[in-house]
Design an enzyme around this catalytic site. Sequence first.
Site, PDB file in Angstrom:
ATOM      1  N   ARG A   1      38.613  30.443  82.234  1.00 25.68           N
ATOM      2  CA  ARG A   1      39.508  30.375  83.384  1.00 25.68           C
ATOM      3  C   ARG A   1      40.963  30.544  82.933  1.00 25.68           C
ATOM      4  NH1 ARG A   1      40.196  25.933  84.876  1.00 25.68           N
ATOM      5  NH2 ARG A   1      38.751  24.725  83.606  1.00 25.68           N
TER       6      ARG A   1
ATOM      7  N   HIS B   1      35.199  17.659  91.561  1.00 25.83           N
ATOM      8  CA  HIS B   1      34.642  18.219  90.322  1.00 25.83           C
ATOM      9  C   HIS B   1      33.726  17.163  89.690  1.00 25.83           C
ATOM     10  CE1 HIS B   1      35.641  20.276  86.173  1.00 25.83           C
ATOM     11  NE2 HIS B   1      34.570  20.807  86.723  1.00 25.83           N
TER      12      HIS B   1
ATOM     13  N   ALA C   1      34.123  20.922  80.411  1.00 24.23           N
ATOM     14  CA  ALA C   1      33.548  20.775  79.066  1.00 24.23           C
ATOM     15  C   ALA C   1      33.694  19.357  78.513  1.00 24.23           C
ATOM     16  CB  ALA C   1      34.126  21.821  78.107  1.00 24.23           C
ATOM     17  N   CYS C   2      33.557  18.367  79.386  1.00 26.46           N
ATOM     18  CA  CYS C   2      33.611  16.966  78.958  1.00 26.46           C
ATOM     19  C   CYS C   2      32.321  16.208  79.268  1.00 26.46           C
ATOM     20  CB  CYS C   2      34.807  16.272  79.582  1.00 26.46           C
ATOM     21  SG  CYS C   2      36.372  16.843  78.886  1.00 26.46           S
ATOM     22  N   GLY C   3      31.224  16.917  79.505  1.00 27.20           N
ATOM     23  CA  GLY C   3      29.934  16.230  79.533  1.00 27.20           C
ATOM     24  C   GLY C   3      29.226  16.076  80.861  1.00 27.20           C
ATOM     25  N   LYS C   4      29.645  16.784  81.918  1.00 24.35           N
ATOM     26  CA  LYS C   4      28.957  16.619  83.206  1.00 24.35           C
ATOM     27  C   LYS C   4      27.530  17.161  83.162  1.00 24.35           C
ATOM     28  CE  LYS C   4      32.111  18.743  85.613  1.00 24.35           C
ATOM     29  NZ  LYS C   4      32.993  18.984  84.454  1.00 24.35           N
ATOM     30  N   THR C   5      27.360  18.401  82.687  1.00 24.05           N
ATOM     31  CA  THR C   5      26.024  18.992  82.675  1.00 24.05           C
ATOM     32  C   THR C   5      25.079  18.122  81.856  1.00 24.05           C
ATOM     33  OG1 THR C   5      26.992  21.192  82.828  1.00 24.05           O
ATOM     34  CG2 THR C   5      24.709  21.075  82.078  1.00 24.05           C
ATOM     35  N   ASN C   6      25.575  17.668  80.711  1.00 24.30           N
ATOM     36  CA  ASN C   6      24.702  16.866  79.842  1.00 24.30           C
ATOM     37  C   ASN C   6      24.333  15.528  80.477  1.00 24.30           C
ATOM     38  OD1 ASN C   6      24.173  18.040  76.951  1.00 24.30           O
ATOM     39  ND2 ASN C   6      26.130  18.817  77.679  1.00 24.30           N
TER      40      ASN C   6
ATOM     41  N   SER D   1      31.161  29.876  75.584  1.00 21.81           N
ATOM     42  CA  SER D   1      29.999  30.678  75.990  1.00 21.81           C
ATOM     43  C   SER D   1      29.172  29.852  76.968  1.00 21.81           C
ATOM     44  CB  SER D   1      29.175  31.100  74.779  1.00 21.81           C
ATOM     45  OG  SER D   1      28.854  29.991  73.969  1.00 21.81           O
ATOM     46  N   ARG D   2      28.532  30.539  77.896  1.00 21.58           N
ATOM     47  CA  ARG D   2      27.891  29.854  79.025  1.00 21.58           C
ATOM     48  C   ARG D   2      26.486  30.377  79.289  1.00 21.58           C
ATOM     49  NH1 ARG D   2      30.995  25.697  81.964  1.00 21.58           N
ATOM     50  NH2 ARG D   2      32.909  25.688  80.758  1.00 21.58           N
TER      51      ARG D   2
ATOM     52  N   LYS E   1      34.570  27.489  91.784  1.00 21.39           N
ATOM     53  CA  LYS E   1      35.816  26.730  91.758  1.00 21.39           C
ATOM     54  C   LYS E   1      36.754  27.145  92.902  1.00 21.39           C
ATOM     55  CE  LYS E   1      34.277  24.296  88.581  1.00 21.39           C
ATOM     56  NZ  LYS E   1      34.420  24.138  87.167  1.00 21.39           N
TER      57      LYS E   1
ATOM     58  N   TYR F   1      35.087  36.782  84.606  1.00 20.22           N
ATOM     59  CA  TYR F   1      34.518  35.590  83.973  1.00 20.22           C
ATOM     60  C   TYR F   1      34.435  34.364  84.880  1.00 20.22           C
ATOM     61  CZ  TYR F   1      32.881  33.027  79.970  1.00 20.22           C
ATOM     62  OH  TYR F   1      32.074  32.340  79.104  1.00 20.22           O
ATOM     63  N   GLY F   2      33.286  33.722  84.881  1.00 22.87           N
ATOM     64  CA  GLY F   2      33.086  32.380  85.427  1.00 22.87           C
ATOM     65  C   GLY F   2      33.930  32.046  86.642  1.00 22.87           C
TER      66      GLY F   2
ATOM     67  N   ASN G   1      23.954   7.606  76.748  1.00 23.66           N
ATOM     68  CA  ASN G   1      24.913   7.223  77.789  1.00 23.66           C
ATOM     69  C   ASN G   1      24.242   6.454  78.931  1.00 23.66           C
ATOM     70  OD1 ASN G   1      26.940   8.452  76.325  1.00 23.66           O
ATOM     71  ND2 ASN G   1      26.813  10.399  77.438  1.00 23.66           N
TER      72      ASN G   1
ATOM     73  N   ASP H   1      28.271  19.950  88.531  1.00 27.76           N
ATOM     74  CA  ASP H   1      29.674  20.376  88.464  1.00 27.76           C
ATOM     75  C   ASP H   1      30.509  20.024  89.698  1.00 27.76           C
ATOM     76  OD1 ASP H   1      31.607  21.707  86.751  1.00 27.76           O
ATOM     77  OD2 ASP H   1      31.633  23.356  88.186  1.00 27.76           O
TER      78      ASP H   1
HETATM   79  P1  GTP Z   1      32.127  22.328  82.746  1.00 28.51           P
HETATM   80  O1  GTP Z   1      30.932  23.156  83.015  1.00 28.51           O
HETATM   81  O2  GTP Z   1      33.189  23.077  81.985  1.00 28.51           O
HETATM   82  O3  GTP Z   1      32.710  21.674  83.962  1.00 28.51           O
HETATM   83  O4  GTP Z   1      31.715  21.203  81.654  1.00 28.51           O
HETATM   84  P2  GTP Z   1      30.802  19.894  81.667  1.00 28.51           P
HETATM   85  O5  GTP Z   1      31.633  18.723  82.049  1.00 28.51           O
HETATM   86  O6  GTP Z   1      29.551  20.117  82.416  1.00 28.51           O
HETATM   87  O7  GTP Z   1      30.507  19.706  80.097  1.00 28.51           O
HETATM   88  P3  GTP Z   1      29.126  19.808  79.287  1.00 28.51           P
HETATM   89  O8  GTP Z   1      28.125  18.771  79.692  1.00 28.51           O
HETATM   90  O9  GTP Z   1      28.685  21.213  79.321  1.00 28.51           O
HETATM   91  O10 GTP Z   1      29.624  19.427  77.815  1.00 28.51           O
HETATM   92  C1  GTP Z   1      30.593  20.143  77.115  1.00 28.51           C
HETATM   93  C2  GTP Z   1      30.463  19.918  75.631  1.00 28.51           C
HETATM   94  O11 GTP Z   1      30.543  18.519  75.320  1.00 28.51           O
HETATM   95  C3  GTP Z   1      29.145  20.409  75.055  1.00 28.51           C
HETATM   96  O12 GTP Z   1      29.409  21.060  73.836  1.00 28.51           O
HETATM   97  C4  GTP Z   1      28.346  19.166  74.841  1.00 28.51           C
HETATM   98  O13 GTP Z   1      27.441  19.298  73.775  1.00 28.51           O
HETATM   99  C5  GTP Z   1      29.417  18.103  74.573  1.00 28.51           C
HETATM  100  N1  GTP Z   1      28.993  16.768  75.079  1.00 28.51           N
HETATM  101  C6  GTP Z   1      28.436  16.507  76.281  1.00 28.51           C
HETATM  102  N2  GTP Z   1      28.142  15.186  76.406  1.00 28.51           N
HETATM  103  C7  GTP Z   1      28.540  14.595  75.253  1.00 28.51           C
HETATM  104  C8  GTP Z   1      28.507  13.243  74.786  1.00 28.51           C
HETATM  105  O14 GTP Z   1      28.049  12.314  75.459  1.00 28.51           O
HETATM  106  N3  GTP Z   1      29.029  13.017  73.541  1.00 28.51           N
HETATM  107  C9  GTP Z   1      29.539  14.027  72.780  1.00 28.51           C
HETATM  108  N4  GTP Z   1      30.028  13.712  71.571  1.00 28.51           N
HETATM  109  N5  GTP Z   1      29.576  15.317  73.177  1.00 28.51           N
HETATM  110  C10 GTP Z   1      29.090  15.601  74.411  1.00 28.51           C
HETATM  111  C1  SPV Z   2      34.850  24.576  84.373  1.00 29.33           C
HETATM  112  O1  SPV Z   2      35.713  25.175  83.694  1.00 29.33           O
HETATM  113  O2  SPV Z   2      35.038  23.412  84.813  1.00 29.33           O
HETATM  114  C2  SPV Z   2      33.548  25.223  84.650  1.00 29.33           C
HETATM  115  C3  SPV Z   2      33.366  26.610  84.239  1.00 29.33           C
HETATM  116  O3  SPV Z   2      32.688  24.588  85.227  1.00 29.33           O
HETATM  117  S1  SPV Z   2      34.083  27.759  85.349  1.00 29.33           S
HETATM  118  O4  SPV Z   2      33.061  28.170  86.286  1.00 29.33           O
HETATM  119  O5  SPV Z   2      34.543  28.889  84.551  1.00 29.33           O
HETATM  120  O6  SPV Z   2      35.170  27.140  86.063  1.00 29.33           O
HETATM  121 MN    MN Z   3      33.404  22.551  85.861  1.00 34.53          MN
END
Ligand code: GTP
Ligand code: SPV
Ligand code: MN
Length: 606
Positions: free
Chosen positions: A95, A252, A275-280, A389-390, A232, A223-224, A517, A301
Amino acid sequence: MSIMRAQLVTDETAQNKDKHTGKTPMTTKLAALQSWVDQVASHTRPDAIRWCTGSDAEYDEIVQKMLADGTLTALNKDRYPNCYLHLSDPSDVARVENLTFVCTQSKDDAGPNNNWMKPSDGHTKIDELFAACMQGRTMYVLPYCMGPIDSPYSRCGVEITDSPYVVVNMKLMTRMGTKALERIESEGYFVRALHSTGDLDPDRRFIMHFPDELSIKSIGSGYGGNALLGKKCHALRIASYQARQEGWLAEHMLIVGLESPDGVIHYVACAFPSACGKTNLAMLIPPKSMPGWKVWTLGDDIAWLHPDESGKLRAINPESGYFGVVPGTNEKTNKNANDMIMHDTIFTNVATTDDNEPWWEGKQTGRPAKDWQGRDYNAENGKAAHPNSRFTVAATNNRAYSSLAEAPEGVPISAIVFGGRRKELAPLVYEAKSWEHGVLVGAGVASETTAASVGEVGIVRRDPMAMKPFCGYNFADYWAHWLEFGNNLTHLPKIFHVNWFRQNTAGDFLWPGFGENLRVLNWIIERCEGRVDAVETPIGFLPYPTDIDTTDLDISPEALQALTSIDRDQWHAELKSVGEYLDTYGDRLPDALRQQQEMIAAELAN
Ligand code: GTP
Ligand code: SPV
Ligand code: MN
C-alpha cells in the site's frame, strides 16, 4: 430476469461492438450503473468490456488467459493444485499511504490523519490519468457485495478494472458477480470503484476517495489494498465515513469465535495494525495444554459492527476470503493457514523452489531457487520472498471457517481487543476500566511499522484503533463517534489491549505467540465472565501472573513478571506523548478523551 440481463459479454462480442465510442450493450437494468459504465468506457477507451458473473468457469477462463500471457505461472500441480504465482512490478509491492487521499469539501473533515484534496481537484488530477488508459485492454465490470448477500448490514459496490489479476482476487475475496448485481439492482445504489493499473509509474499513482459521492478512483498500482477496491478503500475508508452517518463502525479487526470445552462460544473482535497478527489469531490452533477448545474464524481483517435491537454489539465480516501475509506461515505457527494455502491459492511475490513450489522466509522446508523478482536466488539480493508477499484464498478453504460467517445478523461480540507491535513498554494484556477509557486505549495504540505499507519498517508510530491508514475522516470525529456509539449499547463489551511482540534486550520475543495467544484470550474471557480478579493500575487492569496459564511453556518468572507489570515512569512518558498526539487534533478532540488522558497521566505522576 436480471440474471439474463447480466449476461456475459465475451471479449469477442464486445470487440465487435463500438470499440471507439466505448458504448456497451445494455447489461443491467439499473440505469445509473449502465450510464456510469458507459461514461467510464468512453473516457478510458478499452478494447472490450466484460461484465463478470463470478462463476467458477469465468475464473478458470481468466486464469488461463493470464497463464498464457505470463501474468500468472502455475505452481507445482501435485503439491499445490490450482495454485498460481503472480510477480508484481518491483515498484508496486505494498500500500502507498503517501499517495492515498480522502477528498472531502473541507480539509478538516478529512483531518490530520489523511492526505486531502478538494474533490474537484482530485477528480481533475486523476481523470487526466484515466484518459484512454484502457486502450488495448479489456475493461471488467465487477459487481460485489461486502457481507452476506442477504444481510441488512452488507453494502454493495461495483469495481471497474482493467486488471484480470484484480478480477480473480475479487472473486476469491468477495461475493462477486450475479447475486451482487441483483442486490444492487434492487437497492438502486452502489459504491463506484474505478481502477486501472495505468502504467505503474509511481509518479502517476493515486488512490482517491470521494466519500460524499460514495466513489473511489485508483490508478497506477495493481497491488492489494491499492487495487482490490472492495477491501480497504470501500470496506474501511468509505464504509467508516458511511458508518458514522448511519450509527455503526467499520473497523480493521479480525473476528474470531472461541469455544471453551463446555461449549460456550465467545466472539471477540481484535484491531491490530497491518502485519501485526490478525490472520494468525483469527485461525489459531489451541495449544495441547488447552484440550477441548475450538477456534472459529469469522474474519481476519475487517469487521462491521452494529448495535442490534436489544443494544448488543454484533459483527459481520464484509469479506469472504483472505489476502494474507505469507512469510512466517508454517505447520507450527499456523497449521490452518499453511494447509489452507496448499490448493486453490494465488501467491503474490513469493519465491519458488527447484520443484516449482512456492517458498518464503519462515517456511521451514525447502530452499529458494528463484526469488520474488524471478531472478536466480542470491542471498546478496536480500530476502527470497518479499516481506509483504501475500496469499489470496477463499475463506471456504479454511477448515476453521465459521458457519456463522454467512449469518445475516452476524455474531455477538463479547470483547474488543486492541494491540500492536511494541518491543518495549506495553504488557502482554490489560483491560480498560470503562468504554471511555477503552476509546483512549484505542486512540493511543502505537506500533512498529511493517512491510504492508511502503516506507521504513520498525518505526513506532501512532496507529489509533489500527485505522491510521484506513479511517475515511478526521480521527477526532471518529473518536467522538466511538464514544457516542458506546452510549447506544446497553451491553458494553469490555475493551482490552494486547502485545505479543515484547522483546528482551537480546531481541528475543518474551511471549511465544501464535496458538499460545489463546492463553491470553482465555484470561480475557474469564474477565468478561467475571471469573477472575485482576491488579488495578492507572493504565487499567492487569492479570495476576499466576492467572496466565503457562503450562508447558518455557517462560522464566522474570519474563512473566515483565509481561504482566508496568514501568510507571515509562508509562507516564507514554501518556504525555499520547496527550501531545491528541493535541494535533485541536478543538475537534472530544473532551471525554482529553479527560481520560489527563486523569491517567495524573495518576501515573503520583
Ligand atoms: P494484514 O493482513 O496486513 O492486516 O496483517 P495481519 O494483522 O493479518 O498480520 P498476520 O497475522 O498476517 O501476521 C503478520 C506477521 O506477523 C506474520 O509474519 C506472522 O508470522 C507474524 N505473527 C503473527 N502472529 C504472531 C505472534 O503471535 N507472535 C509473533 N512473534 N509473530 C506473529
Ligand atoms: C493491510 O495492509 O492491512 C492489508 C493488506 O490487509 S492490503 O490489502 O494491501 O491493505
Ligand atoms: Mn489489513
